[in-house]
Design an enzyme around this catalytic site. Sequence first.
Site, short mmCIF file in Angstrom:
data_model
loop_
_atom_site.label_atom_id
_atom_site.label_comp_id
_atom_site.label_asym_id
_atom_site.label_seq_id
_atom_site.Cartn_x
_atom_site.Cartn_y
_atom_site.Cartn_z
N PRO A 20 40.55 34.17 23.96
CA PRO A 20 40.81 32.86 23.35
C PRO A 20 39.49 32.10 23.26
O PRO A 20 38.74 32.04 24.24
CB PRO A 20 41.77 32.18 24.35
CG PRO A 20 41.64 32.93 25.63
CD PRO A 20 41.17 34.31 25.29
N ALA A 22 37.94 28.46 21.47
CA ALA A 22 38.10 27.26 20.64
C ALA A 22 37.15 27.34 19.45
O ALA A 22 35.95 27.59 19.62
CB ALA A 22 37.82 26.03 21.48
N GLN A 74 47.70 30.19 24.20
CA GLN A 74 47.14 29.73 25.46
C GLN A 74 47.30 28.22 25.59
O GLN A 74 46.95 27.48 24.66
CB GLN A 74 45.65 30.09 25.58
CG GLN A 74 45.15 29.87 27.00
CD GLN A 74 43.65 29.94 27.13
OE1 GLN A 74 42.93 29.21 26.45
NE2 GLN A 74 43.16 30.79 28.02
N CYS A 105 38.70 26.74 31.58
CA CYS A 105 37.81 25.93 30.72
C CYS A 105 36.90 25.05 31.57
O CYS A 105 37.36 24.29 32.42
CB CYS A 105 38.64 25.07 29.77
SG CYS A 105 37.59 24.03 28.77
N LYS A 144 44.56 32.90 32.93
CA LYS A 144 43.14 33.21 32.75
C LYS A 144 42.37 32.30 33.69
O LYS A 144 42.42 31.07 33.56
CB LYS A 144 42.73 32.99 31.29
CG LYS A 144 41.28 33.36 31.01
CD LYS A 144 41.06 33.54 29.51
CE LYS A 144 39.63 33.88 29.15
NZ LYS A 144 38.72 32.71 29.20
N ASN A 205 36.76 40.14 32.32
CA ASN A 205 36.11 39.37 31.25
C ASN A 205 34.75 38.86 31.74
O ASN A 205 34.63 38.41 32.87
CB ASN A 205 37.03 38.19 30.87
CG ASN A 205 36.38 37.23 29.88
OD1 ASN A 205 36.37 36.02 30.10
ND2 ASN A 205 35.86 37.74 28.79
N GLY A 206 33.78 38.97 30.84
CA GLY A 206 32.46 38.44 31.12
C GLY A 206 31.37 39.46 30.85
O GLY A 206 31.31 40.50 31.48
N ASP A 207 30.55 39.14 29.81
CA ASP A 207 29.33 39.89 29.51
C ASP A 207 29.55 41.29 28.95
O ASP A 207 28.72 42.18 29.19
CB ASP A 207 28.43 39.96 30.76
CG ASP A 207 28.01 38.58 31.25
OD1 ASP A 207 28.26 37.61 30.52
OD2 ASP A 207 27.46 38.48 32.35
N ARG A 230 32.03 36.48 23.47
CA ARG A 230 30.79 36.31 22.71
C ARG A 230 30.30 37.60 22.06
O ARG A 230 29.64 37.56 21.03
CB ARG A 230 29.71 35.71 23.64
CG ARG A 230 30.00 34.25 23.98
CD ARG A 230 29.16 33.78 25.13
NE ARG A 230 29.47 34.51 26.35
CZ ARG A 230 28.78 34.41 27.47
NH1 ARG A 230 27.74 33.62 27.54
NH2 ARG A 230 29.13 35.11 28.55
C1 LIG Z 1 32.98 29.27 21.67
C2 LIG Z 1 33.82 29.59 22.87
C3 LIG Z 1 35.08 29.01 23.00
C4 LIG Z 1 35.90 29.31 24.10
N1 LIG Z 1 37.17 28.80 24.16
C5 LIG Z 1 38.00 29.22 25.14
C6 LIG Z 1 39.38 28.86 25.14
O1 LIG Z 1 39.88 28.16 24.24
N2 LIG Z 1 40.16 29.33 26.16
C7 LIG Z 1 39.65 30.13 27.16
O2 LIG Z 1 40.38 30.55 28.06
N3 LIG Z 1 38.35 30.47 27.19
C8 LIG Z 1 37.54 30.06 26.19
N4 LIG Z 1 36.24 30.51 26.18
C9 LIG Z 1 35.78 31.44 27.23
C10 LIG Z 1 35.97 32.90 26.77
O3 LIG Z 1 37.33 33.17 26.53
C11 LIG Z 1 35.42 33.88 27.84
O4 LIG Z 1 36.14 33.71 29.03
C12 LIG Z 1 33.93 33.69 28.13
O5 LIG Z 1 33.20 33.46 26.95
C13 LIG Z 1 33.35 34.92 28.85
O6 LIG Z 1 33.51 36.09 28.08
P1 LIG Z 1 32.26 36.76 27.25
O7 LIG Z 1 31.18 37.02 28.26
O8 LIG Z 1 32.86 37.99 26.65
O9 LIG Z 1 31.82 35.74 26.26
C14 LIG Z 1 35.42 30.18 25.11
C15 LIG Z 1 34.15 30.76 24.97
C16 LIG Z 1 33.35 30.48 23.88
C17 LIG Z 1 31.99 31.12 23.76
#
Ligand SMILES: Cc1cc2nc3c(=O)[nH]c(=O)nc-3n(C[C@H](O)[C@H](O)[C@H](O)COP(=O)(O)O)c2cc1C
Length: 338
Positions: A20, A22, A74, A105, A144, A205-207, A230
């Site tokens: 998810p 935003a 969510q 968040c 989450k 989740n993460g990286d 990302r």
């Molecule tokens: C632009 C952006 C918006 C995000 N919006 C949400 C959101 O609406 N809900 C949520 O649970 N996490 C949100 N996240 C967090 C991501 O879901 C994720 O947990 C976090 O980026 C780590 O994962 P990654 O390393 O794959 O980026 C957002 C992250 C980014 C970069």
Amino acid sequence: MKGELSWMFPDGYTPLFLAPQAGVSESPFRRLCRKFGADVVSTEFVSADGILQGNPQTREHLIFHEDERPISIQIFGSNPQKMGEASALVTDLFQPDFIDINFGCPVKKIVKRNGGSGCLRDLDVVEKIIRSVVRSTHLPVSTKIRSGFDEPSRDPVTIGLRCQDSGSQMVILHARTRTDMYSGQARWDEIASLTDALDVPVVGNGDVYLGADARSMKETTGCAGIMIARGSHGSPWIFSQARAALDGQPIPDDPDVLHRFEICLEHARNGSRYETNPNKALRDFRKHLGWYTKGIPGGRNLRSQLFEALSFEQVEGLLNEYLDTVLDLTDGLEAFSG
Ligand SMILES: Cc1cc2nc3c(=O)[nH]c(=O)nc-3n(C[C@H](O)[C@H](O)[C@H](O)COP(=O)(O)O)c2cc1C
């Protein structure tokens, strides 16, 4: 009878989740990621207050199309009763496959009102919210979480166990604290500990930025599923690369510029076809355009033109124009070298 989530994990299959996000994980992008192999997608987080007030902007975030399934909606908020009422409403009106609760968040405005990761400061509230949501819907409920609010309170296993005991059927861990925001490295060792500690599936989740990272995460943590945020920016094909890596197959190369633009065009077409609010869709699409055009020849010039575009049709026109030029150049180069 409460719905189950076990269908997502048949015979040790490791599903890939589009996170998810935003302003990013909107319908056009969700479709594209599904096409490239995301097994499950999610709406961005929506506030329980916004849902209950019938806020039109909130409603736009809740709309999805049948062919995007499986999809979660969510929700976030700090008031257990309102969270329950909001989940009942989205269940009736939108029928997602499951409801995910946001306890991650880190944004100040949300945390100040004890929403998102703000809830992690009081695990009794976390429990009450989950129980209230679970009571209010027949759909499965997932959570989450982050690893904690800050370093002293960092304890993903305790948080995850409280989520599971309150009825969360799946726990997604972004292995950073709220104080970490997005800095440093996600602690995959914490995903491993949580996977060991819980009976319900844990999604790591993460990286995960490359297909190979998905395999490393699986191997080092044993997680049941993998969520990518990302790493999908400007690269929805990461899901096919991650799937190949998980299956032990050769990882497909990144698409070349031409193919990347075709994908970007498809994304733009999805935008004009499937978004309910074209102006907002175009605004959202600008960040994707920035990601798709990163590092290409003449990218800066192209981006400044694209950001001025007032419609998806104009975006398409500019991309096609660029493609024609690149094709001409490529042909020219081939003719020259031949
Ligand atoms: C632009 C952006 C918006 C995000 N919006 C949400 C959101 O609406 N809900 C949520 O649970 N996490 C949100 N996240 C967090 C991501 O879901 C994720 O947990 C976090 O980026 C780590 O994962 P990654 O390393 O794959 O980026 C957002 C992250 C980014 C970069």
